[in-house]
Design a protein around this motif. Structure first.
Motif, PDB file in Angstrom:
ATOM      1  N   ALA A  29       7.025   2.014  -0.898  1.00 41.85           N
ATOM      2  CA  ALA A  29       6.375   2.434  -2.135  1.00 41.85           C
ATOM      3  C   ALA A  29       7.014   3.697  -2.689  1.00 41.85           C
ATOM      4  N   ARG A  30       7.344   4.648  -1.809  1.00 35.58           N
ATOM      5  CA  ARG A  30       7.975   5.891  -2.268  1.00 35.58           C
ATOM      6  C   ARG A  30       9.366   5.654  -2.821  1.00 35.58           C
ATOM      7  N   GLY A  31      10.139   4.811  -2.111  1.00 38.32           N
ATOM      8  CA  GLY A  31      11.528   4.624  -2.513  1.00 38.32           C
ATOM      9  C   GLY A  31      11.756   3.533  -3.527  1.00 38.32           C
ATOM     10  N   GLY A  32      10.710   2.741  -3.860  1.00 43.90           N
ATOM     11  CA  GLY A  32      10.885   1.654  -4.818  1.00 43.90           C
ATOM     12  C   GLY A  32      11.639   0.471  -4.252  1.00 43.90           C
ATOM     13  N   ALA A  33      11.440   0.189  -2.956  1.00 46.02           N
ATOM     14  CA  ALA A  33      12.116  -0.957  -2.334  1.00 46.02           C
ATOM     15  C   ALA A  33      11.620  -2.259  -2.951  1.00 46.02           C
ATOM     16  N   CYS A  34      12.477  -3.276  -2.954  1.00 43.92           N
ATOM     17  CA  CYS A  34      12.053  -4.565  -3.508  1.00 43.92           C
ATOM     18  C   CYS A  34      11.130  -5.292  -2.545  1.00 43.92           C
ATOM     19  N   ALA A  35      11.272  -5.060  -1.225  1.00 40.94           N
ATOM     20  CA  ALA A  35      10.402  -5.725  -0.254  1.00 40.94           C
ATOM     21  C   ALA A  35      10.614  -5.096   1.113  1.00 40.94           C
ATOM     22  N   VAL A  36       9.623  -5.274   1.971  1.00 43.09           N
ATOM     23  CA  VAL A  36       9.706  -4.882   3.375  1.00 43.09           C
ATOM     24  C   VAL A  36       9.744  -6.153   4.205  1.00 43.09           C
ATOM     25  N   VAL A  37      10.619  -6.203   5.209  1.00 41.91           N
ATOM     26  CA  VAL A  37      10.719  -7.351   6.100  1.00 41.91           C
ATOM     27  C   VAL A  37      10.294  -6.927   7.504  1.00 41.91           C
ATOM     28  N   LEU A  38       9.308  -7.620   8.061  1.00 34.11           N
ATOM     29  CA  LEU A  38       8.780  -7.311   9.379  1.00 34.11           C
ATOM     30  C   LEU A  38       8.906  -8.524  10.282  1.00 34.11           C
ATOM     31  N   LYS A  39       8.750  -8.279  11.589  1.00 32.72           N
ATOM     32  CA  LYS A  39       8.619  -9.350  12.575  1.00 32.72           C
ATOM     33  C   LYS A  39       7.397  -9.067  13.440  1.00 32.72           C
ATOM     34  N   GLY A  40       6.774 -10.124  13.926  1.00 38.41           N
ATOM     35  CA  GLY A  40       5.692  -9.971  14.891  1.00 38.41           C
ATOM     36  C   GLY A  40       4.554  -9.100  14.406  1.00 38.41           C
ATOM     37  N   VAL A  41       4.060  -9.341  13.197  1.00 38.08           N
ATOM     38  CA  VAL A  41       2.956  -8.540  12.644  1.00 38.08           C
ATOM     39  C   VAL A  41       1.693  -8.775  13.475  1.00 38.08           C
ATOM     40  N   GLU A  42       1.092  -7.692  13.951  1.00 41.03           N
ATOM     41  CA  GLU A  42      -0.063  -7.810  14.839  1.00 41.03           C
ATOM     42  C   GLU A  42      -1.357  -8.068  14.066  1.00 41.03           C
ATOM     43  N   ASP A  43      -1.587  -7.301  13.005  1.00 41.67           N
ATOM     44  CA  ASP A  43      -2.824  -7.434  12.230  1.00 41.67           C
ATOM     45  C   ASP A  43      -2.453  -7.840  10.810  1.00 41.67           C
ATOM     46  N   VAL A  44      -2.405  -9.144  10.575  1.00 39.40           N
ATOM     47  CA  VAL A  44      -1.937  -9.669   9.285  1.00 39.40           C
ATOM     48  C   VAL A  44      -2.833  -9.198   8.154  1.00 39.40           C
ATOM     49  N   ALA A  45      -4.151  -9.283   8.347  1.00 43.41           N
ATOM     50  CA  ALA A  45      -5.085  -8.917   7.275  1.00 43.41           C
ATOM     51  C   ALA A  45      -4.934  -7.453   6.886  1.00 43.41           C
ATOM     52  N   ALA A  46      -4.793  -6.578   7.874  1.00 42.93           N
ATOM     53  CA  ALA A  46      -4.683  -5.150   7.582  1.00 42.93           C
ATOM     54  C   ALA A  46      -3.388  -4.836   6.845  1.00 42.93           C
ATOM     55  N   VAL A  47      -2.281  -5.450   7.272  1.00 43.71           N
ATOM     56  CA  VAL A  47      -0.993  -5.195   6.615  1.00 43.71           C
ATOM     57  C   VAL A  47      -0.996  -5.761   5.205  1.00 43.71           C
ATOM     58  N   ARG A  48      -1.573  -6.956   5.023  1.00 45.00           N
ATOM     59  CA  ARG A  48      -1.640  -7.533   3.687  1.00 45.00           C
ATOM     60  C   ARG A  48      -2.460  -6.645   2.751  1.00 45.00           C
ATOM     61  N   ASP A  49      -3.588  -6.139   3.233  1.00 44.66           N
ATOM     62  CA  ASP A  49      -4.428  -5.274   2.399  1.00 44.66           C
ATOM     63  C   ASP A  49      -3.689  -3.992   2.038  1.00 44.66           C
ATOM     64  N   ARG A  50      -3.001  -3.406   3.013  1.00 50.15           N
ATOM     65  CA  ARG A  50      -2.256  -2.169   2.754  1.00 50.15           C
ATOM     66  C   ARG A  50      -1.148  -2.428   1.727  1.00 50.15           C
ATOM     67  N   ALA A  51      -0.452  -3.552   1.864  1.00 53.60           N
ATOM     68  CA  ALA A  51       0.641  -3.869   0.948  1.00 53.60           C
ATOM     69  C   ALA A  51       0.139  -4.097  -0.468  1.00 53.60           C
ATOM     70  N   ARG A  52      -0.980  -4.785  -0.607  1.00 48.23           N
ATOM     71  CA  ARG A  52      -1.517  -5.052  -1.942  1.00 48.23           C
ATOM     72  C   ARG A  52      -1.975  -3.762  -2.614  1.00 48.23           C
TER      73      ARG A  52
END
Length: 552
Positions: free
Chosen positions: A105-128
């Protein structure tokens, strides 16, 4: 840091390296008249298809893809704007994922790529909340391969390949490369087995003729290739080199490097004359495209992550998708399918999406409300839409061994509200397919024809939660004579379906018209209903039709 211009492949002087950022591979051409920068959608719908899955895309996936950054959270260095931020860790806990989203968000990246996300709901909420697109990479894909996939986009565009709709084989790429270099081209694997070839009228020598006819280079040529040191040279240099097979015209070969190993070669032979001056660069770029396709090809024995188009469709069905990110095919048609009659739902088939996309490239398939929903790209009229829906129905019926019925929407034109239009269509379309499945015939029908029954089905869903809607004189009559309940409902339904024509209704029931007339009179007498009264008649018809749908 030296920057490589992917337009002409010549090293150019880069600006002094910034000490506050990670190493980055830039993808944007350095000349004004070069190809347009690739989009994130080009990566996800093209070479990254089946490799990258969308976890959150609050602003869609149509933004520019400027580079690739391997991010180290301990270094505290920011990413570059429009970079693809690769969080090179085997798994992403909530804290690490949160750091990456904040950095993007700070750097204006086009996307973040992760592997093995532990808490999908929490990461999705944070990203939105942060407005950041988050992708999940398949575990089987290494981070270097993801860089290869991204770097292949500009060469693919230069060679006339559309990353958003990759060809099912390498033949179009071979043809485009042959036209660009001015000589016949072969794409082979590491054992010199032919994967694709294109001559375009250029003269061929005996070596190429035998390679194409036998689908592999002759044994003598293979032995010379490894024994002469040519294979080792290509592995060491990883650039296009001229190779002089004995008794053959000169060839230029570019290695296809996947996972730090040579997986194949793109070969151009001199035809009627020497190859063009830019042939080594063209072959190197073609090899990058082949490497991306090889790296991105899912293992047939291992189910990979969901297809991006399917994920976007799944989002569109809840009103949160970004349909425009799929490109501009000029329109969309939605098809809902269910097993006919009372056949059990066969459930999802892993190959169903691929089965449909073999006929309709770019189609998306998902399941919602117990129905299989297919999104077909392209403009089509009513008749063409029904023919295409019949094709989809036949394919899924053959795949599952169960006869399906299909309900087809009107065309959805591209635009700002396209995903909302799809979301608004999904519910009625699935209900209409359910009604059609209960009837069994016809096999394919349009939503416009079935919409009244779809409305009834929706009212039936409401009625199931409010049984009081069935209270009244008709309900009392049915309770009074439970043995004749089915007969009463069938008689009324046939009468209403026939437009209150007693003779026609009796014919459908296969009884004498006087018998039906007597039944109707008995219903009026026992319930106190007057079927001549418009309001009472409407109420009774609505209750009967809802009961016929199983709502009460």
């Amino acid at each position: 840091m030296t920057q490589v211009n992917l337009t002409d492949r010549r090293p150019v002087e880069a600006a002094p390296a910034r000490k506050d950022r990670c190493p980055v591979v830039r993808l944007v051409p350095a000349v004004d008249d070069g190809p347009a920068p690739p989009r994130l959608a080009d990566l996800l719908l093209g070479p990254g298809r089946g490799v990258l899955d969308v976890l959150a895309a609050p602003h869609g996936i149509d933004g520019p893809l400027g580079g690739v950054t391997l991010w180290d959270p301990l270094a505290g260095r920011p990413c570059g704007r429009d970079d693809l931020l690769l969080v090179a860790a085997p798994s992403a806990g909530t804290a690490l994922a949160g750091q990456a989203v904040a950095e993007a968000a700070r750097g204006g990246a086009c996307a973040v790529v992760l592997k093995g996300v532990e808490d999908v709901a929490a990461v999705r909420d944070r990203a939105r909340r942060a407005g950041v697109t988050v992708l999940v990479a398949a575990d089987r894909v290494c981070w270097d391969d993801l860089c290869v996939l991204a770097r292949s986009l500009v060469p693919a565009a230069r060679l006339g390949q559309r990353p958003a709709a990759p060809a099912p084989d390498l033949s179009p790429l071979a043809e485009a490369t042959a036209a660009a270099v001015g000589g016949p081209v072969e794409i082979v694997d590491a054992e010199l087995r032919t994967l694709a070839h294109a001559g375009l009228g250029h003269p061929v020598d005996p070596l190429r003729e035998r390679s194409v006819l036998d689908r592999r280079a002759p044994a003598a040529a293979r032995e010379w290739f490894t024994g002469s040191g040519a294979a080792q040279l290509l592995l060491r240099t990883r650039t296009a080199q001229q190779v002089l097979f004995p008794g053959a015209v000169p060839r230029t070969m570019a290695p296809v490097v996947v996972r730090d190993a040579v997986a194949g070669y793109v070969i151009a032979a001199e035809g009627g004359g020497p190859l063009c001056d830019t042939a080594p660069d063209v072959l190197t770029e073609a090899a990058a495209v082949v490497a991306a396709r090889m790296a991105g090809a899912p293992d047939p024995a291992t189910p990979g992550p969901g297809d991006l188009a399917d994920e976007l469709l799944r989002g569109a069905l809840t009103g949160t998708g970004s349909l425009d990110a799929l490109g501009g095919p000029g329109g969309w048609t939605l098809v809902a399918l269910r097993p006919a009659g009372d056949r059990p739902d066969p459930g999802p088939a892993p190959s169903a999406g691929a089965c449909v996309r073999m006929v309709f490239p770019g189609a998306a398939l998902t399941r919602t409300d117990g129905a299989t929903v297919v999104l077909l790209p392209g403009r089509r009229g009513r008749d063409a839409a029904q023919r295409d829906a019949e094709t989809v129905r036949n394919r899924l019926s053959a795949l599952h061994g169960v006869r399906f019925v299909a309900c087809v929407s009107d065309r959805v034109d591209p635009g700002h509200d396209a995903d909302d239009d799809i979301a608004a269509l999904a519910g009625p379309l699935c209900r209409a397919a359910s009604v059609l499945a209960g009837r069994g015939r016809p096999s394919v029908a349009s939503l416009s024809d079935l919409r009244p029954w779809a409305v009834l089905a929706e009212l039936g869903e409401i009625a199931r939660d409010r049984p009081g809607l069935f209270d009244g004189a008709l309900d009392a009559s049915l309770e009074h004579d439970p043995d004749r309940r089915a007969e009463v409902l069938a008689s009324l339904l046939a009468w209403f379906d026939a437009g209150r024509d007693v003779s026609e209704a009796a014919r459908r029931l296969r009884v004498h018209r006087n018998t039906l007339r007597y039944r109707l009179q008995r219903i009026e007498a026992r319930s106190g209903i007057s079927l001549d009264d418009p309001v009472q008649r409407f109420t009774v018809e609505l209750q009967v039709r809802l009961l016929a749908l199983g709502a009460g």
